[in-house]
Scaffold this active site. Structure first.
Site: not given
Lengths: 483, 471
Positions: A75, A150, A174
């Site tokens: 990420k 997210s 997330s």
């Protein structure tokens, strides 16, 4: 049947394929598929090839571990030395950290191959990845749907197999919610089980790095590789010795079903899917018990007060002085900072900074932040009480399946409601996993959440492994991205 | 109208730990800019602080030395404000639960200046304005500080000086800081208000920020008290404000008023767990506390029998005391050692800094040997002083200067001959003495000292002189 990581690892160890070759295959698939998905915001193919060469050397020396030579993604909020790390914010455009996050350092040292950095909500603030400065990633199950967030890019990349696995971060869901939306497995370990060093902070007391994977077995392998106490993260803790055992035996397992997680706002189809999953456990000899979690009604408010408060402080450092974006044309330093922050942050980030600043302000602190801290203790205590009598809890991951891209205003209260089932876990620092438990009529995956006691991560994984093995839920990719 | 000064101090003391409070970077002063930096102390995204245990130990020592209670459970907080020298936009500090509370510093008069609290925190970087640009040096960023907050118990610039000097001395004694104000390792914020004589009503206070010299503190306080008195006498009201003292003009200027007071939005630092200090750790620290300045002073004047003045000259400098006590441990007598240090050695050290550093210029072993000769009457004090001066100037050891002959002293016959000569050469003084002026005998001493090259024992000479003069 072996999962994706074991299969690839066996091929590598047997010499059926080299890591360099495997990496090239992933690279060519990324080139083909990523334009459709926008899962990667940065491709690090030079780094990948370097990593693959190192991995091949390790394999040759017989030093290959479970993740050696296997290509994966990080990420974009996990720091990589010399490699752009932007949190998908204009504010950190061009920012290259000069140190590695602990998780990346650990993976690199065992010969993991980094393919790139994945798309996400700006500074991890959102539940659809639509607040990304680089545009929303698309759901590989249905390209018109959001990936969730997210860690949307991480979930999409794993599901579409343009990364064998990925790491995300989970502050209020997330990792779990995008896994649920994309039909992947997402695991949020106990707070402190995985070092946060090098994870760009959103809300420090809630943030936790976790794996997104194709299977529970994969998630356990990744978890084992990244966990453990880190002297650079004082909030990290020692974890259990040895590898996580997945026996999938649920006979006698005491399962709690907190009814508040099934209340209004949860889709009927979602509810039914979870109930069906619970039945499967019951048939295998687990003891199901309805439990009460009254603090559920305050959890979302507590979460948004705490995370915004911490975010307002954590994001104060982005002033354009030392790194990242700096606005042009300013008269003095004050104007420079104001302009930089005005232009550098997106709407949702600004909203949360303002909210957080407000709840910490003198005169409001007691009514908001302090109260939220007290309620955090209550929520934790309620969970502790429930876990006296239950080994794990089964709940939905999200009230709905993946919604349309652009279909919801990313900033509406409704968007915040998408986190209602996941945030209590972060507030109480518990481990929880999300795994696909059904596919709706529309063809979208539904996620089952299994919540465990603090540092009982192994049981969460093992309980999930049972379901995965017995239910064999298949979530097909949309035809555009099929292999 | 007559006013009383009511003043409280916030004193920042840089701790002498080798590394910073939340990372492993060096704290050494004077390095090239931004060379003692890392992701943590420059607040790089994703970096996390790790508390340096030594900092807590040092702060506990500081707390114990100032009679504070040590909180066994405490935590750190974030103090949020935006300034380019603060790379995270928050300072990790302590807000509602400081490490140490409720202590005091005792002045010579016996008056106690109460301490509200001592807490630990990190220092900020430094802005350097040069060639029309502003540069930032983060070497100081993350250096450990303690902030010592006093109650408003200080009532004059003189008391302020004594308070600061006492604090400085205590911190140096316990080895937690060098407290060099000129290098910024000790800085004071001075809060000051006036109360009409005879009244208990507190006035509005102002705060003079960042004072880095004791004499400026005195001057700034005197100026500010005058300024406030003029306002009050004119029927006006003092405005609560933060001030800056201009060393060149000797005046204070307003930096900001209460309206633009900052809201620091303190909240507990989520990146660091609570600090839990076992009572045993505190007890152990207390058991190993070095002697404190006031105790040393009392011991010097009491057990060692030094005069208040001599003791006062010694105990102010930690390094001097160490040297002094080393000499004593080697068998030298306290009085002669003390006198030689404060007389002969001090005269070669011109500044306060030199005394603080205290490079004696002679080894404790040599010093002790020399003093022992004097103690035992083998040489007199004058010769000891002369020898020490020569050693300081030219180096070498005691035995290079003091010969066997010196140590043999002056024989009784020689001394008697010298005395007779002295009386012969100064018949007037002899007549005076015989006429009843006892003091006149002193007139012969100088001659005997000179003629014997400083070796003659004046006590013995005195007895012989009296005998001759009564013949």
């Amino acid at each position: 049947m072996s999962g994706r990581i074991k299969t690839l690892s066996d091929m590598l160890k047997k010499g059926e394929i080299s890591s360099a070759e495997l990496t090239r295959r992933y690279i060519s698939r990324i080139e083909k598929i990523n334009p459709l998905l926008n899962a990667y915001v940065l491709k690090t193919f030079d780094e990948a090839i370097r990593g693959a060469e190192y991995a091949d050397a390790l394999i040759k020396q017989g030093k290959a571990g479970a993740l050696t030579g296997i290509p994966f993604a990080l990420k974009d909020n996990i720091c990589t030395d010399g490699i752009e790390t932007t949190c998908c914010s204009h504010m950190l455009e061009g920012f290259k950290p000069y140190y590695d996050a602990t998780v990346w350092q650990k993976l690199k040292s065992v010969g993991a191959v980094l393919l790139g950095k994945t798309n996400m909500d700006e500074f991890a603030m959102g539940s659809s990845s639509e607040t990304s400065y680089y545009g929303a990633p698309k759901n590989p199950v249905n390209l018109s749907k959001v990936t969730g967030g997210s860690s949307g890019g991480s979930a999409a990349a794993v599901k579409a197999d343009i990364a064998a696995y990925s790491l995300g971060s989970d502050t209020g869901g997330s990792v779990r919610q995008p896994a649920s939306f994309c039909g992947a497995v997402g695991f949020k370990p106990t707070y402190g089980a995985v070092s946060r060093y090098g994870l760009i902070a959103y809300a420090s007391s809630l943030d936790q790095i976790g794996p997104l994977a194709d299977s529970v077995e994969d998630a356990a392998i990744i978890y084992d590789a990244i966990r453990g106490q880190d002297r650079r993260d004082s909030t990290s803790c020692p974890t259990a010795d040895g590898v996580t055992k997945l026996d999938g035996d649920v006979k006698g397992l005491k399962i709690g079903v907190p009814e508040e997680f099934f209340s209004e706002g949860v889709d009927e189809e979602v509810k039914k899917s979870i109930e069906a999953a619970i039945c499967l456990y019951e048939r295998a000899g687990a003891k199901i018990k309805k439990v009460k979690f009254p603090a559920m009604k305050v959890a979302l408010s507590v979460y948004y007060i705490l995370c915004c408060a911490e975010a307002s402080s954590n994001l104060g450092r982005y002033d354009g002085i030392r790194y990242g974006f700096r606005a042009k044309d300013y008269g003095d330093i004050d104007e420079m900072i104001v302009k930089t922050r005005t232009l550098g942050f997106g709407k949702e980030v600004k909203r949360r900074i303002m909210l957080g600043t407000y709840v910490l302000s003198s005169g409001y602190y007691d009514a908001y932040y302090k109260k939220a801290c007290l309620l955090r203790e209550r929520i934790t205590a309620e969970f502790d009480e429930i876990f006296k009598d239950c080994d794990v809890l089964l709940t939905p991951v999200a009230p709905t399946t993946a919604f349309d891209i652009g279909g919801r205003s990313a900033s509406s209260v409704q968007a915040y409601l998408a986190d209602v089932c996941t945030v209590p876990v972060n507030i109480a620092r518990l481990p929880a996993i999300s795994l696909p438990c059904a596919v709706t009529k529309e063809g979208l995956p539904v996620g089952l959440q299994i919540i465990g006691r603090r540092f009982d991560d192994g049981r969460v994984l093992s309980s999930a492994y049972f379901f995965e093995r017995e239910a064999c839920v298949k979530v097909p990719l949309c035809k555009e991205v099929q292999l | 109208m007559k006013y009383r000064i009511v003043s409280g101090f916030e004193t920042h003391v840089e701790l002498a730990t080798a590394t910073k409070i939340f990372c492993g970077c060096s704290t050494k002063f004077g390095a090239m800019p931004n060379t003692h930096c890392c992701p943590v102390c420059t607040g790089q995204p994703g970096s996390l602080p790790v508390l340096n245990k030594r900092v807590v130990e040092f702060a506990i020592r500081a707390g114990l030395a100032t009679h504070c209670t040590i909180n066994t459970t405490t935590h750190l907080d974030r103090k949020n404000y935006c300034y380019p020298d603060l790379p995270k936009a928050y300072q990790i500090s302590q807000f509602d639960k400081p490490l140490c509370e409720n202590g005091y510093v005792e002045l010579d008069s016996g008056k106690k200046i109460r301490l509200t609290r001592i807490h630990i925190e990190e220092d900020a970087g430094k802005l350097v304005h040069e060639r029309g640009y502003t540069y930032i040096d983060y070497n100081r960023g993350g250096v450990a500080l303690i902030e010592i907050v006093s109650e408003p118990d200080i009532s004059s610039p003189e008391e302020a000086r004594e308070y600061v000097e006492k604090l400085q001395l205590i911190m140096r004694y316990i080895g937690v800081s060098d407290c060099k104000m000129q290098e910024g390792s000790m800085r004071c914020d001075v809060n000051i208000s006036l109360t009409p004589e005879g009244s208990d009503k507190l006035g509005t206070r102002t705060e003079i920020k960042n004072m880095n010299s004791v004499s400026f503190i005195e001057k700034a306080m005197a100026y500010e008290a005058r300024r406030q008195a003029e306002i009050l006498d004119g029927g006006g009201e003092v405005e609560q404000a933060t001030l800056r003292y201009d060393e060149n003009t000797g005046e204070t200027y307003v930096m900001r008023t209460k309206e633009d007071a900052q809201d620091y939005r303190y909240f507990p630092e989520p990146d660091l767990p609570a600090i839990i200090i076992p009572q045993s750790k505190i007890d152990e620290t207390a058991a190993h506390m070095p002697e404190l300045p006031i105790d040393k002073y009392r011991r010097y004047t009491g057990v060692l029998g030094l005069s208040a003045q001599t003791a006062g000259l010694l105990y102010k400098y930690k390094a001097v005391c160490d040297f002094f006590e080393k000499c004593l441990s080697l068998g030298a007598g306290a009085k002669n050692t003390a006198n030689l240090i404060t007389g002969t050695i001090y005269s070669s050290l011109s500044t306060e800094e030199e005394k603080e550093e205290f490079n004696a210029g002679v080894s404790a072993e040599d010093m002790a040997k020399l003093v022992r000769y004097a103690d035992e009457g083998k040489i007199n004090v004058t010769l000891a002083q002369m020898t020490l001066s020569k050693m300081l100037k030219e180096g070498g050891c005691v035995d290079d200067y003091i010969t066997e002959q010196d140590l043999a002293g002056v024989s009784d016959d020689e001394l008697e001959a010298l005395c007779r000569k002295a009386v012969e050469e100064n018949p007037a003084a002899a007549a005076d003495f015989r006429g009843g002026k006892q003091k006149a005998i002193g007139s012969f001493y100088g001659y005997i000292k000179r003629a014997s090259g400083g070796k003659a024992d004046i006590k013995r000479a005195d007895a012989i002189l009296r005998k001759i003069l009564s013949e």
